[in-house]
Write a protein that holds these residues in place. Structure first.
Motif, short mmCIF file in Angstrom:
data_model
loop_
_atom_site.label_atom_id
_atom_site.label_comp_id
_atom_site.label_asym_id
_atom_site.label_seq_id
_atom_site.Cartn_x
_atom_site.Cartn_y
_atom_site.Cartn_z
N GLY A 130 0.82 -1.21 0.00
CA GLY A 130 0.00 0.00 0.00
C GLY A 130 0.86 1.26 0.00
O GLY A 130 0.55 2.23 -0.69
N LYS A 131 1.95 1.20 0.74
CA LYS A 131 2.84 2.34 0.81
C LYS A 131 3.47 2.60 -0.57
O LYS A 131 3.54 3.74 -1.04
CB LYS A 131 3.93 2.07 1.84
N MET A 132 3.90 1.50 -1.22
CA MET A 132 4.51 1.66 -2.53
C MET A 132 3.50 2.23 -3.52
O MET A 132 3.85 3.05 -4.38
CB MET A 132 5.07 0.32 -3.02
N SER A 133 2.26 1.79 -3.40
CA SER A 133 1.21 2.28 -4.29
C SER A 133 0.98 3.78 -4.07
O SER A 133 0.87 4.55 -5.03
CB SER A 133 -0.07 1.49 -4.04
N ARG A 134 0.93 4.17 -2.79
CA ARG A 134 0.70 5.60 -2.51
C ARG A 134 1.85 6.45 -3.01
O ARG A 134 1.65 7.53 -3.55
CB ARG A 134 0.52 5.80 -0.99
N GLU A 135 3.07 5.93 -2.85
CA GLU A 135 4.23 6.69 -3.33
C GLU A 135 4.19 6.87 -4.84
O GLU A 135 4.53 7.93 -5.36
CB GLU A 135 5.53 5.98 -2.92
N ALA A 136 3.78 5.81 -5.53
CA ALA A 136 3.71 5.90 -6.99
C ALA A 136 2.68 6.95 -7.42
O ALA A 136 2.95 7.79 -8.27
CB ALA A 136 3.37 4.54 -7.59
N LEU A 137 1.51 6.89 -6.79
CA LEU A 137 0.45 7.83 -7.14
C LEU A 137 0.89 9.26 -6.84
O LEU A 137 0.69 10.18 -7.63
CB LEU A 137 -0.83 7.50 -6.36
N ASN A 138 1.55 9.41 -5.69
CA ASN A 138 2.05 10.71 -5.28
C ASN A 138 3.03 11.28 -6.31
O ASN A 138 2.95 12.44 -6.71
CB ASN A 138 2.74 10.53 -3.92
N ARG A 139 3.93 10.43 -6.75
CA ARG A 139 4.93 10.86 -7.72
C ARG A 139 4.28 11.29 -9.02
O ARG A 139 4.61 12.33 -9.61
CB ARG A 139 5.93 9.73 -7.97
N ILE A 140 3.31 10.48 -9.46
CA ILE A 140 2.64 10.82 -10.72
C ILE A 140 1.92 12.16 -10.60
O ILE A 140 2.03 13.03 -11.47
CB ILE A 140 1.64 9.70 -11.11
N LEU A 141 1.17 12.32 -9.50
CA LEU A 141 0.39 13.55 -9.35
C LEU A 141 1.29 14.78 -9.19
O LEU A 141 1.00 15.83 -9.74
CB LEU A 141 -0.56 13.43 -8.16
N LEU A 142 2.37 14.62 -8.43
CA LEU A 142 3.22 15.79 -8.19
C LEU A 142 4.02 16.18 -9.42
O LEU A 142 4.28 17.36 -9.66
CB LEU A 142 4.18 15.51 -7.03
N THR A 143 4.44 15.19 -10.22
CA THR A 143 5.26 15.55 -11.37
C THR A 143 4.42 15.81 -12.61
O THR A 143 4.83 16.59 -13.47
CB THR A 143 6.29 14.45 -11.69
N ARG A 144 3.28 15.16 -12.73
CA ARG A 144 2.50 15.31 -13.96
C ARG A 144 1.17 16.02 -13.75
O ARG A 144 0.55 16.47 -14.69
CB ARG A 144 2.24 13.94 -14.58
N GLY A 145 0.73 16.09 -12.50
CA GLY A 145 -0.57 16.69 -12.23
C GLY A 145 -0.52 18.20 -12.23
O GLY A 145 0.45 18.80 -12.66
N GLY A 146 -1.55 18.80 -11.68
CA GLY A 146 -1.59 20.26 -11.63
C GLY A 146 -2.30 20.82 -12.82
O GLY A 146 -2.49 20.11 -13.81
N PRO A 147 -2.69 22.10 -12.76
CA PRO A 147 -3.46 22.68 -13.85
C PRO A 147 -2.67 22.61 -15.16
O PRO A 147 -1.45 22.67 -15.10
CB PRO A 147 -3.66 24.13 -13.41
N PRO A 148 -3.28 22.45 -16.32
CA PRO A 148 -4.73 22.40 -16.54
C PRO A 148 -5.30 20.99 -16.42
O PRO A 148 -6.44 20.78 -16.82
CB PRO A 148 -4.84 22.90 -17.98
N LEU A 149 -4.53 20.02 -15.91
CA LEU A 149 -5.08 18.67 -15.75
C LEU A 149 -5.61 18.54 -14.33
O LEU A 149 -4.84 18.40 -13.39
CB LEU A 149 -3.98 17.62 -16.00
N TYR A 150 -6.91 18.58 -14.17
CA TYR A 150 -7.45 18.60 -12.82
C TYR A 150 -7.83 17.22 -12.33
O TYR A 150 -7.63 16.89 -11.18
CB TYR A 150 -8.64 19.56 -12.73
N SER A 151 -8.38 16.37 -13.19
CA SER A 151 -8.81 15.06 -12.70
C SER A 151 -7.75 14.02 -12.98
O SER A 151 -6.92 14.18 -13.88
CB SER A 151 -10.12 14.66 -13.37
N LEU A 152 -7.80 12.94 -12.20
CA LEU A 152 -6.85 11.85 -12.38
C LEU A 152 -6.95 11.27 -13.79
O LEU A 152 -5.94 10.92 -14.40
CB LEU A 152 -7.10 10.78 -11.32
#
Lengths: 294, 312
Positions: free
Chosen positions: B140-162
């Protein structure tokens, strides 16, 4: 005042100051097929007292790219440029009634209008160009962000005063810490949080060495004609070379590679000089050049 | 002879020596450079190494992160990039950056974020290799870290939803695969007919996409349309890991392999001796281990016929 000016990036001869062509009516729907208008604008933060190293590098890269495409652009400085941008990142361009931010999308947008610098490349060269662009983003840009948001002395002396400069207390502190927290989370996620400044400088050196090897003795990365890679590399290296920081450690790394400094000088002369009417900008450009020649 | 080197990494399945891109990169590089690594796969024990897997332990030195491990191996004279020009060395760095920026987010997503893949493949597989109470927590920790990395590096405006972020990272990853395919073209490896660091990295990223059987296989489908990249993975698996497509080597090849291994060991000993003498004589800082690999391949040609058709 002295502290304020610290961290102010040098600027190449200011992009041409174009007067708005008055009376020209813009069509409401600026489509891809429409030609490049004369009154296109590029937005970034205030040059003297606000803009940070990484943002200046990105902005300069876009300006260089547009100059290389021979598309006129007027640089507009706004304190809230970051909040005006659709992606939250500077620079962004305002063309017709469209707003596009960051180099990648801008290259796409300009291509849709029929201007491209990389059309002459074959498939393998295109792959190579993209790979080197990712190298610059992955190493140089991340190192700039690290330096300005994770190196405590730089954060205190340069980043916070400059970043918060347009806002009154306590908003200046709040916004600065908010941004700092955001960048540090990102660094942690990509495994850079544990790095020391020396390790980061080592990475920068490695990246510059790679760029220097790739450039060799050619005028541009793909020989005779500039591409978006050249614009990106110029934006970052020129900014690093001409920005006065706490120490010269970062610019010293770049200065070790004479072909890279010559490359920056060449692009500056070719694309940014001679279009300059603004006296103070010319002085800035000259001082920037001095620092290049040193 | 240098101190013995031990590598702790995640094990394999689906015909792969490891499921984990970073582990796979290091294993492949060790094979390419002829470094004698003892591989310890993590298996349901409390001896979980400190730091991020893969970890290389040599006497009292502990190194994690593939790039650092590869640097260490190079310093031990296990250098697979000996024959590369300076420009090719620069290209290596650039393509590794391309992989990390464009392919890694989608790879992490396929393994750790895509709900169906995670719950039916990734989570049970990793949990079964971690000792009991930790097995409930670490995946679960590894999964959260992966999601975190994706959102922090690729997320943010103008991409709002997963969903928007997902669409973007898969577009990037597919473009990256196309670029790699064009760069590889018809040559056997990225820089001619000898594998180098870049091949180790590309293999480490591609092989898991290519081999692991997930319910959701966006990237795998795309990769399978690029025959030269598939051939590249298969070649490395058969040449360097002696794994056939099914994951089991036939009995006949085993004896041939045993002979080959003996021969290789002999050759290694010989060339180590020669290397020592050379060093003493010439004080040259680096000696081409490339010689070693060529000898190995030539020996392979004589010792076992199944390898004949594979030699370049």
């Amino acid at each position: 005042m002295e502290v304020r000016m610290k961290g102010r990036p040098g600027e190449p001869g200011l992009a041409r100051q174009q007067l708005c062509v008055c009376g020209e009516q813009l069509s409401a729907q600026a489509s891809a097929a429409e030609p490049w208008p004369e009154n296109a604008e590029l937005y970034q933060q205030l040059k003297e007292e606000q803009i940070l190293l990484s943002d200046n590098a990105s902005s300069l890269a876009v300006q260089a790219f547009l100059q290389m495409c021979n598309l006129p652009i007027r640089v507009v400085c706004r304190a809230n440029a970051e909040y005006m941008s659709p992606s939250g990142k500077v620079p962004f361009i305002h063309v017709g009634n469209q707003v596009v931010s960051e180099l990648g999308p801008i290259v796409q947008f300009v291509k849709a209008k029929g201007h491209s610098l990389s059309d002459g490349l074959d498939e393998v060269q295109k792959a190579e160009m993209k790979a080197y662009m990712e190298l610059v983003n992955n190493m140089l840009l991340t190192a700039e962000l690290y330096l300005q948001w994770c190196d405590d002395v730089t954060v205190e002396e340069i980043t916070h005063p400059r970043y918060g400069s347009p806002y009154p207390w306590p908003l200046n502190r709040i916004l600065s810490y908010q941004k700092q927290w955001e960048v540090r989370r990102k660094m942690k996620a990509i495994g850079w949080a544990g790095k020391t400044l020396d390790q980061v400088l080592e990475d920068v050196d490695q990246c510059c060495q790679a760029l220097s090897q790739r450039l060799g003795t050619q005028p541009y990365f793909f020989n005779k004609h500039p591409t978006e890679l050249d614009a990106l590399v110029f934006g970052h290296l020129f900014t690093i070379l001409t920005t006065q920081l706490i120490t010269d450690a970062l610019s010293e790394k770049v200065k070790n590679y004479s072909n890279l400094t010559a490359f920056c000088r060449r692009i500056e002369q070719q694309y940014f000089e001679g279009q300059d009417k603004d006296g103070s900008a010319a002085v800035a450009a000259r001082s920037a050049k001095r620092s290049l020649l040193r | 002879m240098a101190a013995p080197m031990e590598l702790s990494c995640w094990g394999g399945d689906w015909g792969l020596p490891s499921l984990h891109p970073e582990s796979l990169t290091v294993m492949a590089y060790a094979k390419f450079s002829g470094a004698p690594l003892t591989v310890n796969t993590i298996n349901n024990s409390w001896r979980v190494p400190k730091g991020d897997v893969p970890v290389l332990i040599s006497e009292d030195i502990v190194i994690s992160q593939p790039a650092k491990i590869l640097n260490f191996l190079r310093k031990q004279k296990y250098n697979a990039d000996y024959e590369l020009s300076a420009k090719q060395g620069a290209d290596t760095l650039a393509y590794i950056a391309l992989l990390e920026e464009k392919l890694l987010p989608a790879l992490l997503h396929t393994f750790w974020v895509e709900a169906e893949n995670y719950s039916s493949v990734t989570k049970p597989w990793f949990a079964s290799r971690i000792a009991f109470p930790l097995s409930l927590y670490l995946p679960g920790k590894m999964s959260r870290e992966a999601l975190n990395r994706i959102l922090l590096t690729r997320g943010g405006p103008p991409l709002y939803s997963l969903a928007e972020v997902e669409a973007q990272i898969y577009r990037d990853a597919k473009e990256c695969l196309n670029l790699l395919s064009k760069r590889l073209g018809t040559s056997q490896f990225f820089f001619g007919d000898m594998p180098t660091t870049l091949d180790a990295f590309v293999f480490g990223f591609l092989a898991p996409i290519y081999k692991v059987c997930f319910p959701r296989v966006q990237l795998q489908e795309h990769l399978k349309q690029l025959p030269n990249l598939c051939r590249f993975c298969d070649d490395i698996l058969t040449f360097y890991f002696r794994l056939t497509v099914s994951g089991h080597s036939p009995a006949g090849q085993d004896t041939a392999d045993a002979n080959l291994r003996k021969l290789t060991q002999l050759v290694n000993k010989e060339s180590n001796l020669i290397e020592k003498m050379d060093d003493n004589l010439r004080k040259s800082p680096q000696h081409p281990p490339r010689k070693l690999t060529t000898l190995k391949l030539a020996a392979g040609g004589e010792a076992s016929s199944p390898l004949n058709r594979l030699s370049p």
